[in-house]
Design a protein around this motif. Structure first.
Motif, mmCIF file in Angstrom:
data_model
loop_
_atom_site.group_PDB
_atom_site.id
_atom_site.type_symbol
_atom_site.label_atom_id
_atom_site.label_comp_id
_atom_site.label_asym_id
_atom_site.label_seq_id
_atom_site.Cartn_x
_atom_site.Cartn_y
_atom_site.Cartn_z
ATOM 1 N N GLN A 132 57.900 27.135 1.389
ATOM 2 C CA GLN A 132 59.119 26.733 2.095
ATOM 3 C C GLN A 132 58.731 25.833 3.275
ATOM 4 N N ALA A 133 59.597 24.877 3.586
ATOM 5 C CA ALA A 133 59.257 23.883 4.615
ATOM 6 C C ALA A 133 59.068 24.525 5.986
ATOM 7 N N ASP A 134 59.880 25.530 6.310
ATOM 8 C CA ASP A 134 59.730 26.129 7.645
ATOM 9 C C ASP A 134 58.384 26.863 7.767
ATOM 10 N N ALA A 135 57.968 27.545 6.695
ATOM 11 C CA ALA A 135 56.663 28.232 6.729
ATOM 12 C C ALA A 135 55.534 27.211 6.844
ATOM 13 N N MET A 136 55.674 26.092 6.147
ATOM 14 C CA MET A 136 54.643 25.046 6.171
ATOM 15 C C MET A 136 54.502 24.476 7.587
ATOM 16 N N VAL A 137 55.634 24.143 8.210
ATOM 17 C CA VAL A 137 55.578 23.526 9.545
ATOM 18 C C VAL A 137 55.090 24.541 10.584
ATOM 19 N N ASP A 138 55.538 25.783 10.475
ATOM 20 C CA ASP A 138 55.072 26.800 11.428
ATOM 21 C C ASP A 138 53.554 26.980 11.323
ATOM 22 N N ALA A 139 53.036 26.970 10.091
ATOM 23 C CA ALA A 139 51.574 27.091 9.924
ATOM 24 C C ALA A 139 50.870 25.870 10.509
ATOM 25 N N ALA A 140 51.421 24.688 10.266
ATOM 26 C CA ALA A 140 50.789 23.458 10.775
ATOM 27 C C ALA A 140 50.773 23.457 12.302
ATOM 28 N N LEU A 141 51.857 23.941 12.930
ATOM 29 C CA LEU A 141 51.889 23.986 14.402
ATOM 30 C C LEU A 141 50.940 25.052 14.944
ATOM 31 N N GLY A 195 48.131 25.719 13.455
ATOM 32 C CA GLY A 195 46.858 24.990 13.352
ATOM 33 C C GLY A 195 46.656 24.053 14.526
ATOM 34 N N LEU A 196 47.720 23.376 14.933
ATOM 35 C CA LEU A 196 47.637 22.479 16.102
ATOM 36 C C LEU A 196 47.264 23.288 17.343
ATOM 37 N N ASP A 197 47.945 24.427 17.536
ATOM 38 C CA ASP A 197 47.664 25.274 18.706
ATOM 39 C C ASP A 197 46.213 25.769 18.688
ATOM 40 N N ILE A 205 45.349 22.553 6.408
ATOM 41 C CA ILE A 205 45.852 22.718 5.034
ATOM 42 C C ILE A 205 46.579 24.061 5.010
ATOM 43 N N PRO A 206 47.903 24.044 5.175
ATOM 44 C CA PRO A 206 48.624 25.302 5.388
ATOM 45 C C PRO A 206 48.374 26.365 4.324
#
Ligand code: NAP
Length: 264
Positions: A210-219, A221-223, A230-231
């Motif tokens: 899901q897009a929200d899970a993908m973006v939350d994982a990517a953020l 990773g940023l933190d 690679i989520p």
């Protein structure tokens, strides 16, 4: 509680999918936003919701990034607006057919958006970030950057460009306090698939995030200070080994003589 002001994030392709989730999450973290895409209604609806829910300043800029005049307008915003601290290079299109079945003009349009636009917007944003001694560029690539056999090779090649460009940028800008993150999502449930010719429902659900899970994982990773995120990848040591092998090759890729296997 009042959120901190983290400056403005300019997000391309913010009208749907991954870009719209970045808009939501970055506003909640304390960014003002500049949302860029072609679909005015979707952008305005998102901007209204996010400014109501977060109190952040959310600006909409309707632009077709494949159109040079529109692209230059966005470049000018990146040149002039010193409040911008983050660029999310997210706008992109895919292709799911083989090369031989593809329309070559559509592939050329794909390269314009996925490669040229991303390069030009980065080129527009980076000098301001360097001058201000801070900034973050998040480039949305794809797993096909390292696994181009999975989908159309022109799409894979465009995302390999995003990864290679990000690797080089990271080296060039690291000492100048500009952060680069390159995100390699696997299949993500967005309009991307239908637009590219294969609705996401046609994929096995086990490979679709899901897009929200993908973006939350990517953020996250940023933190955590990641450069490549690679989520979906369960075991980070596999990516570390891949990168270590690449680094090991580097000193031996350009030498004055051919390798023995080509001369004996
Ligand atoms: P999406 O929902 O189709 O979003 C694409 C976004 O790009 C939309 O906001 C679209 O907005 C915008 N866009 C397309 N052409 C544009 C143009 N000419 N000018 C300005 N904006 C344009 O798909 P998505 O999955 O969120 O895709 C976002 C990024 O993730 C892309 O770079 C894609 O390659 C990457 N990605 C996606 C997946 C996946 O499985 N979904 C996997 C790996 C990577 P308008 O139509 O309003 O212009």
């Amino acid at each position: 509680m009042t959120q901190p002001n983290l400056g403005t994030a300019l997000i391309t392709g913010a009208s749907s999918g991954i870009g719209a989730i970045y808009a939501d999450r970055l506003a909640r973290r304390g960014h003002d936003l500049i949302l860029v895409a072609r679909n005015r209604e979707r952008l305005n609806a998102l901007a209204r919701r996010l400014s109501d829910e977060t109190g952040r300043n959310v600006e909409v800029v309707v632009a077709d990034l494949a159109d040079k005049a529109d692209l230059v307008r966005i470049e000018n915003i990146l040149h002039k607006d010193a409040s911008i601290t983050t660029l999310v290079n997210n706008a992109g299109v895919g292709a799911t057919q083989n090369l031989l079945e593809s329309d070559v003009d559509e592939l050329e349009d794909l390269l314009t958006l996925n490669v040229n636009v991303l390069m030009r917007l980065t080129h527009a944003a980076a000098p301001g970030f360097v001058a201000r001694g801070a900034g973050t560029i998040i480039n949305i690539a794809s797993i096909v950057a390292i696994a181009p056999e999975i989908l159309n090779g022109v799409y894979g090649g465009s995302k390999a460009f995003v990864l290679a460009f990000s690797q080089s940028l990271r080296k060039e800008l690291h000492d100048l306090n500009v952060r680069i993150q390159v995100v390699l999502p696997g299949a993500t449930a967005t309009d991307f698939w239908a637009t590219a010719g294969t609705p996401v429902e046609h994929l096995p659900s086990a490979i679709v995030m899901q897009a929200d899970a993908m973006v939350d994982a990517a953020l996250t990773g940023l933190d955590q200070g990641e450069f490549v995120t690679i989520p979906a990848l369960p075991d980070i040591t596999e990516l570390e080994a891949y990168e270590a092998a690449r680094q090991k090759l580097m000193p031996n890729l350009s030498l004055s003589v051919p390798a023995d296997r080509y001369t004996s």
